[in-house]
Design an enzyme around this catalytic site. Structure first.
Site, short mmCIF file in Angstrom:
data_model
loop_
_atom_site.label_atom_id
_atom_site.label_comp_id
_atom_site.label_asym_id
_atom_site.label_seq_id
_atom_site.Cartn_x
_atom_site.Cartn_y
_atom_site.Cartn_z
N ARG A 1 0.89 -1.19 0.02
CA ARG A 1 -0.20 -0.15 0.11
C ARG A 1 0.69 1.34 -0.06
O ARG A 1 0.36 2.15 -0.56
CB ARG A 1 -1.04 -0.18 1.13
CG ARG A 1 -0.29 -0.45 2.35
CD ARG A 1 -1.58 -0.63 3.39
NE ARG A 1 -0.63 -1.21 4.64
CZ ARG A 1 -0.77 -0.43 5.93
NH1 ARG A 1 -1.33 0.52 6.04
NH2 ARG A 1 -0.24 -1.04 7.01
N HIS B 1 -5.53 -4.20 2.85
CA HIS B 1 -5.87 -5.10 3.79
C HIS B 1 -6.69 -6.41 3.54
O HIS B 1 -7.69 -6.61 4.18
CB HIS B 1 -6.72 -4.40 4.89
CG HIS B 1 -5.72 -3.07 5.43
ND1 HIS B 1 -5.35 -2.04 4.63
CD2 HIS B 1 -5.32 -2.85 6.86
CE1 HIS B 1 -4.57 -1.27 5.40
NE2 HIS B 1 -4.60 -1.72 6.88
N GLU C 1 -19.28 3.35 1.51
CA GLU C 1 -18.83 2.71 0.22
C GLU C 1 -19.53 2.72 -0.99
O GLU C 1 -19.17 2.74 -2.30
CB GLU C 1 -18.34 1.30 0.71
CG GLU C 1 -16.95 1.31 1.78
CD GLU C 1 -17.63 1.53 2.99
OE1 GLU C 1 -18.88 1.50 3.22
OE2 GLU C 1 -16.74 1.54 4.00
N SER D 1 -4.77 4.78 5.91
CA SER D 1 -4.34 3.28 5.83
C SER D 1 -4.34 2.84 4.50
O SER D 1 -3.22 1.73 4.06
CB SER D 1 -5.51 2.49 6.54
OG SER D 1 -5.58 2.81 7.84
#
Lengths: 314, 277
Positions: free
Chosen positions: A9, A108, A57, A36
């Site tokens: 990432r 993730h 989302e 993140s």
């Protein structure tokens, strides 16, 4: 293989920051996880083209579709479980069916998310995305490939899903490597068994091949970084050489890389196949490395699978 | 440009669109006439008076955009596009048939003028937000119009989009709610109540205008008022009658998703032809 460990990432974030300078069509959306997912790097470089949607989302995908329908290249990021699951139907109708230029980039993913546990460990995302028509599915094997794949996605027209992990893990590709969508890379040549892997399991596959060579087993390792469209020529070429296959993914064996390879082989060139991945189960809390051991995703699991596949050869 | 069309002319066009809806859904043997008829006056006003569009150049950069969030009302969108000259009128009879461009729910650019894909409810406002935001980013003057059904406001995504539009100051976004108060299983207030709807949108930071959705003058005034907003998005809540214009379809939820049989067709056509000049 070096011992250098990097998070994919971070290199996604670097690539976006570079794209901020070179491609003014690129816009980036995030759902309250920019720190993140590292889309925050883009937000710093081009704040006017970074869109924070909040924890929403479904709306993120719709907004991304609208931006893409207006000529933008929209990158939309969040964690894999949400990116692929929470808004699957939005992706289906608003992005995949109209072939809009939206790149869903999930971080993730997989067991190695670790202590957050099963709710946050996407083990079904490849399966969900692969079943959508028009959708390209990419799983880079390390941080350098994640950078190159991000750049390639910005050039590509149409919908795509890219999957990355959370943790730092060893890099196996050279820095500055090229990424060609739909093309696998033979990482190590061999003649006894083909180990076809994706994501961080490419590293485990290379380690397994090393261990097998000490036993006199010559394993070929293929980095299948595009799951869809599957590089069937690469599958044929390697299986023609070895006659036995192991697939390895940090994902369920249902619907992911193992399924894609199994589908191809069973219709076109049946060969013994052993799939390494999670076996119809959710994950749990634990450190990334502990979980990989518990769920059978280590180099020694891959090596055992390779021996098993060779035994199945007639 | 057709911006000089008078109210009577627009009303007449709306009734022609209604007739087209009956023709095409009857030819298809299925489809959603009720919620198409309730939106006919809005689409006639937008496509024949309000929007800056060019059917010969359907994707010109500065065009106004229309998003049909209630995608099942595809027949009224196809009718407006065909009557406005985006594609040949005779093609409407291919609706829902194999090989057609006129899919059961609108598909992105299959037919010129269809800006996004809709049909799964509750998503159009998000897409309209993206289109409006792109306009702001690029310094364009175009406006984005989005028609929602009232029932579909039960989908939570609309309210995610409503927050978004306010946060990003999408004054170039104008929403319409076809408040016909009926959904498949009955009255919206029985299925899952939406009232007080104006207060809900106001609480989300929107300008709210409530009108009679069958009054062309009120639709024009609402649009003119909405485009003067410099800060916030505007929603026009249009009180409408499902099935408007065909007596036996009015307020009859049976015609949400059912086409006419031959007798019903004859009656509907006769009623509409009687009011078309």
């Amino acid at each position: 293989m070096t011992s250098k460990r990097l998070a994919q990432r971070s290199y996604y974030g670097k690539a976006l920051a570079d794209l901020a300078k070179t491609d003014d069509r690129v816009v980036v959306l995030d759902a309250d996880l920019a720190g993140s997912t590292k889309t925050g790097n883009f937000a710093s470089a081009a704040p006017e083209r970074f869109i924070e949607v909040g924890i929403a989302e479904a709306n993120m995908i719709g907004v991304a579709a609208g931006l893409a329908a207006s000529g933008k290249t929209a990158f939309a990021s969040t964690f894999g479980v949400f990116a692929s699951g929470r808004c699957w139907e939005q992706i289906r109708m608003a992005v995949a069916y109209p072939k809009l230029n939206v790149k869903i980039v999930a971080t993730h993913c997989g067991l190695s998310v670790g202590p957050d546990g099963a709710t946050h460990q996407a083990l079904e995302d490849i399966s969900l995305m692969r079943s959508l028509p028009n959708m390209t599915v990419i799983v880079p094997c390390d941080a350098y490939e994640a950078y190159a794949a991000t750049m390639a996605l910005a050039q590509m027209e149409g919908p795509a899903y890219m999957r990355m992990g959370r943790s730092e893990f060893p890099v196996v590709m050279p820095e500055g490597c090229e990424f060609r969508i739909g093309k696998a890379t033979v990482m190590r040549e061999g003649s006894d068994v083909s180990i076809i892997a994706c994501g961080q399991m490419v590293g485990a596959a290379l380690e397994a091949a090393e261990a097998l060579s000490a036993e006199g087993i010559n394993a070929e390792v293929v980095n299948m970084s595009t799951i869809k469209p599957l590089d069937s020529e690469a599958v044929e070429a390697t299986v023609a050489k070895t006659g036995a296959v192991v697939t390895v993914e940090e994902h369920s064996i249902i619907g992911g890389l193992g399924s894609a390879v199994a589908e191809y082989l069973s219709e076109n060139m049946p060969a013994p196949l052993v799939r390494v991945g999670t076996r119809d189960t959710f994950g749990e809390s634990g450190e990334a490395d502990e979980l990989l051991v518990k769920y059978g995703l280590t180099a020694s699991d891959v090596a055992a699978a390779a021996r098993n596949a060779i035994k199945k050869k007639r | 440009m057709m911006n000089d069309l008078g109210i009577g002319e627009i009303q007449n066009i709306a009734n022609k669109l209604r007739l087209d809806v009956i023709e095409m859904t009857t030819a298809a043997g299925s489809g959603h006439p009720g919620g198409s008829l309730s939106a006919a006056d809005l689409l006639a006003t937008l496509y024949f008076r309000i929007m800056n569009i060019d059917p010969q150049n359907p994707y010109m950069e500065d065009r106004d955009r229309f998003v049909l969030s209630k995608g099942h009302a595809a027949p009224i969108l196809y009718a407006a596009l065909a009557e406005r000259g985006y594609f040949p009128l005779e093609e409407i009879k291919t609706l829902r048939k194999i090989g057609t461009r006129l899919q059961g729910h609108p598909a992105y650019r299959e037919v010129p003028g269809v800006e996004v894909t809709t049909g799964s409810l509750g998503q159009g406002l998000s897409m309209a937000c993206g289109i409006a935001l792109a306009g702001k980013m690029d310094g364009k003057d175009y406006r984005t119009y989005c028609l929602m059904g009232d029932g579909e406001l039960q989908e939570g995504q609309n309210w995610e989009a409503a927050m978004f539009a306010h946060k990003y100051g999408l004054s170039n976004l104008i929403g319409f709610v076809d408040r016909n108060r009926l959904q498949i299983c009955g009255n919206t207030e029985d299925v899952m109540c939406l009232d007080p709807l104006p207060e809900k949108f106001r609480a989300f930071g929107w300008n709210v205008i409530v009108i009679d959705g069958h009054n062309i003058r009120q639709i024009i005034d609402a649009c003119e008022k909405a485009v003067r907003s410099r800060k916030n998005p505007t929603v026009v809540i249009m009180n409408t009658v499902k099935g408007k214009g065909v007596s036996f379809m009015e307020n009859n939820v049976e015609f949400h998703g059912k086409a006419c049989n031959p007798e019903e067709y004859a009656k509907a056509v006769a009623e509409l032809k009687a009011v078309i000049q």
